[in-house]
Design a protein around this motif. Structure first.
Motif, PDB file in Angstrom:
ATOM      1  N   VAL A 122      64.546 -32.007  23.341  1.00 39.25           N
ATOM      2  CA  VAL A 122      65.840 -32.032  24.264  1.00 39.25           C
ATOM      3  C   VAL A 122      66.183 -33.542  23.967  1.00 39.25           C
ATOM      4  N   ASN A 123      67.665 -33.592  23.661  1.00 35.68           N
ATOM      5  CA  ASN A 123      68.114 -34.719  23.289  1.00 35.68           C
ATOM      6  C   ASN A 123      69.772 -34.824  23.904  1.00 35.68           C
ATOM      7  N   ILE A 128      70.943 -30.814  30.938  1.00 36.77           N
ATOM      8  CA  ILE A 128      69.696 -30.239  31.803  1.00 36.77           C
ATOM      9  C   ILE A 128      69.972 -29.972  33.200  1.00 36.77           C
ATOM     10  N   TYR A 129      69.431 -28.658  33.347  1.00 35.12           N
ATOM     11  CA  TYR A 129      69.573 -28.162  35.052  1.00 35.12           C
ATOM     12  C   TYR A 129      68.159 -28.054  35.837  1.00 35.12           C
ATOM     13  N   LEU A 130      68.304 -28.759  36.674  1.00 37.60           N
ATOM     14  CA  LEU A 130      66.924 -28.677  37.467  1.00 37.60           C
ATOM     15  C   LEU A 130      66.720 -27.671  38.558  1.00 37.60           C
ATOM     16  N   ILE A 131      65.708 -26.843  38.511  1.00 35.74           N
ATOM     17  CA  ILE A 131      65.452 -25.886  39.526  1.00 35.74           C
ATOM     18  C   ILE A 131      64.034 -26.157  40.379  1.00 35.74           C
ATOM     19  N   ALA A 427      68.060 -41.507  24.908  1.00 31.15           N
ATOM     20  CA  ALA A 427      66.828 -40.815  25.286  1.00 31.15           C
ATOM     21  C   ALA A 427      66.821 -40.801  26.436  1.00 31.15           C
ATOM     22  N   ASN A 428      67.542 -41.685  27.617  1.00 34.81           N
ATOM     23  CA  ASN A 428      66.874 -41.774  29.021  1.00 34.81           C
ATOM     24  C   ASN A 428      68.003 -40.777  29.613  1.00 34.81           C
ATOM     25  N   VAL A 429      67.376 -40.230  30.658  1.00 38.49           N
ATOM     26  CA  VAL A 429      67.917 -38.826  31.429  1.00 38.49           C
ATOM     27  C   VAL A 429      68.680 -39.514  32.435  1.00 38.49           C
ATOM     28  N   ILE A 430      70.066 -39.443  32.492  1.00 39.56           N
ATOM     29  CA  ILE A 430      70.699 -39.936  33.635  1.00 39.56           C
ATOM     30  C   ILE A 430      71.244 -38.747  34.752  1.00 39.56           C
ATOM     31  N   PHE A 431      71.219 -38.821  35.954  1.00 35.40           N
ATOM     32  CA  PHE A 431      71.371 -38.065  37.028  1.00 35.40           C
ATOM     33  C   PHE A 431      71.953 -38.465  38.300  1.00 35.40           C
ATOM     34  N   LEU A 432      72.473 -37.519  39.167  1.00 43.54           N
ATOM     35  CA  LEU A 432      73.242 -38.069  40.201  1.00 43.54           C
ATOM     36  C   LEU A 432      72.219 -37.810  41.590  1.00 43.54           C
ATOM     37  N   GLY A 463      73.270 -40.902  26.961  1.00 39.66           N
ATOM     38  CA  GLY A 463      71.980 -40.665  27.618  1.00 39.66           C
ATOM     39  C   GLY A 463      72.042 -39.001  27.757  1.00 39.66           C
ATOM     40  N   ILE A 464      71.061 -38.551  28.346  1.00 35.86           N
ATOM     41  CA  ILE A 464      71.100 -36.834  28.346  1.00 35.86           C
ATOM     42  C   ILE A 464      71.132 -36.537  29.978  1.00 35.86           C
ATOM     43  N   PRO A 465      72.263 -35.828  30.246  1.00 37.31           N
ATOM     44  CA  PRO A 465      72.679 -35.672  31.531  1.00 37.31           C
ATOM     45  C   PRO A 465      71.896 -34.470  32.285  1.00 37.31           C
TER      46      PRO A 465
END
Length: 612
Positions: A122-123, A128-131, A427-432, A463-465
């Motif tokens: 994953v890059n 990405i969708y988190l469930i 490579a860091n995953v960014i998110f709200l 980054g990776i959203p």
């Protein structure tokens, strides 16, 4: 009857009784494959009082290298080597007592499924969708409650009971996710969680090689991977190497006294990640952090035990090979033994060179986050080999940028300026938000323009959203208690009065937000600049933050007004970023024009412009 016959009869009686009272109840991993890069395998045998048995592997192709006997006589640990010419098939494991075979267990070696897409990694090209599977959609009501498990109640009116969501429900709604622009799916853990309370979240697994039957089966999980890959989407598996559930089978009957980190009284982790790198810290404080239990129901695995290391590592490799997993999200990463995590990652990468990992690092500074990454860029004594973390610092910063009356833009600028500490910030995953944090729509006071700006930032930044299920339809609430941010996705369950998976079931505001996210996400799928491009940003002025994402022939300009007031932003200052562009297209409105001298933004608005 002479003495010889008496002795023979007595021995037969003992052997018969031995065999009748014993069985090999478990062999893990459940099976393995020929043709793996690493030919060595640890097989755990579990059964009543088998620890004194001699072991033989009579069939050529799987060689017994060593038998490890532990304190608990119900275990045998076998070190085996799978020969290079081994063929797929059944390989008997035979146990002997007094020279006589008393037990046998067939072990299966399989051919690797070369048609199964797996380990793609994953890059930053992904969204990405988190469930949380229990709360998304119920595709198979027949498995809602499973007889014999410690928690059988299903009650959608309670935030702590199970609600019935499952893997089939996710499969049924993959078209929705694809249309939204999602390219990778991360679910909270789906392994069996046979705990008496709050088993829905999955973070206290009691089995390493089973899908929780209330979510489906291994076949269902494998089918999910296949369906994702058909859509050119990816599967992220949530792994928890730090701990298991209190009712894990190896906890209920421990192999040895050093299988877990334990002391005479319950010792909880201090949650002080700083102790892992504090130059003035004590060994005792580090041990309390790393070896303490996360909570009372989650025993801490002893990563210094080599048998534990192999058990964890092999189970994770097994899921990649069995189900077509593409990447791992690593739960509670700072609480793991970091030396082991480096070895763990190398073992997986030796089998799957493109496989990727990101670790949950819920810590309090950029430097703290960077410490847990690989590369020893900030003077770490240990190289964890880890390439990415969940970027909590940017989560805090975007919240401040949109909520503070003044100075929020500076907070965002200041935070990302620390990227030099990371081996690879992309490579860091960014998110709200996620399953542990306040829903971001609530964080910004249900202010729609702020919320739209947040997604404009998320889908255009470095980054990776990652987005949390339902964020696109304005799901809200605060995480006190955390069950409030784990509500059901309406329309995913039998009897729901509305269906938010369809435009007709959403309100006007929900559709406005959905279309905002979808427009940006679908554009991002086509934009090399947003996927892999470099970033340039400018020092904020008047609470306006401007940054560019670019490649040689593609540029995107993002203007964030972090003020409640309208701003007129002159573009002359940004010529280094605009780089001679003549025209612009507003990604959200579709409007095109000559490059203007000034751009007008109302309060808290973010504009995304494609430069041409």
């Amino acid at each position: 009857m002479n003495l010889k016959r008496i002795l023979i009869s007595a021995c037969l009686i003992v052997w018969i009784a031995f065999a009748q009272g014993q069985s090999i109840q478990r062999a893990e991993p459940l099976h393995w494959w020929v043709g793996m890069h690493n030919p060595e395998l640890q097989i755990i045998l579990y059964g009543t009082d088998i620890g004194d048995c001699e072991v033989k592997l009579p069939k050529a192709g799987m060689e017994l290298k060593r038998v490890h006997r532990v304190e608990n006589k119900n275990y045998l640990f076998l070190d085996v080597a799978i020969q290079g010419d081994a063929q797929a098939g059944i390989y008997p494991i035979e146990l002997y007592k007094g020279g006589r075979k008393v037990l046998s267990r067939d072990y299966i070696l399989k051919d690797r499924d070369r048609s199964l897409v797996k380990a793609q990694g994953v890059n930053a090209a992904d969204l990405i969708y988190l469930i949380m599977p229990d709360r998304f959609a119920n595709g198979d009501p027949s498995n809602d409650s499973v007889k014999g498990m410690r928690e059988t109640a299903v009650n959608r009116d309670s935030m702590y009971y199970r609600h019935g969501g499952d893997i089939q429900g996710i499969i049924n709604n993959l078209d929705y996710l694809e249309d939204l622009g999602v390219t990778a799916l991360w679910m909270t853990p789906v392994l069996t969680n046979d705990m008496p309370k709050a088993s829905y979240h999955g973070y206290a697994n009691t089995e390493n090689y089973q899908i929780d039957p209330r979510f489906g089966t291994v076949d269902t999980y494998r089918e999910l991977g296949k369906e994702l890959h058909k859509r050119k989407m990816k599967l992220i598996h949530d792994v928890v190497p730090n701990h298991v559930g209190l009712h894990h089978w190896t906890v209920l009957d421990r192999p040895s006294s050093d299988w877990l980190h334990e002391s005479e009284t319950f010792t909880q982790t201090t949650y002080k990640d700083q102790t892992m790198f504090d130059p003035y810290g004590t060994r005792a404080d580090k041990d309390f952090m790393e070896k303490g239990w996360f909570v009372e129901t989650m025993p801490d695995m002893n990563h210094q035990n080599e048998k534990v290391q192999k058990y964890i590592t092999q189970s994770h490799i097994w899921w990649i090979e069995e189900a077509g997993v593409d990447g791992f999200r690593i739960d509670t990463y700072p609480y793991n033994d970091l030396t082991f995590m480096g070895k763990w990652k190398e073992a997986i990468r030796s089998e799957y060179p493109r496989f990727t990992f990101f670790g949950e690092t819920w810590v309090q500074s950029v430097a703290n986050q960077a410490y847990f990454l690989g590369g020893q860029k900030v003077g770490q004594q240990i190289d964890t080999k880890l390439e990415g973390v969940t970027d909590f610092q940017l989560t805090y910063a975007i919240g401040d940028a949109l909520n503070q009356e003044k100075g929020g833009a500076e907070r965002l600028y200041h935070t990302v300026s620390g990227d030099y500490l990371y081996p690879n910030p992309m490579a860091n995953v960014i998110f709200l938000d996620n399953h542990d944090k306040d829903r971001f729509f609530s964080t910004v006071g249900e202010h729609l323009e702020k919320y739209k700006s947040a997604f404009s930032w998320l889908l255009t930044y470095r980054g990776i959203p990652q987005m949390y299920y339902g964020a696109e339809i304005l799901m809200k609430n605060f995480s006190r208690p955390d069950g409030l941010v784990r509500d059901d996705f309406k329309g995913g369950f039998p009897g729901d009065e509305v269906n938010k998976f369809t435009a007709a079931g959403r309100t006007d505001k929900e559709n406005e937000m959905f279309n905002h996210v979808r427009t940006l996400a679908q554009y991002r799928k086509r934009s090399r600049a947003l996927q892999h491009g470099k970033m340039t940003h400018y020092v904020p002025q008047n609470d306006v933050y401007v940054y560019f994402r670019y490649e040689e022939d593609e540029r995107v300009m993002v203007i964030m007004n972090c003020s409640d007031e309208e701003r007129e932003v002159g573009l002359a200052r940004f010529t280094e970023g605009t780089a001679g562009a003549k025209t612009v297209r507003n990604i959200l409105t579709g409007e095109s024009s000559a490059l203007p001298e000034r751009v007008s933004l109302h309060g808290r608005q973010t504009v995304v412009l494609e430069l041409r």
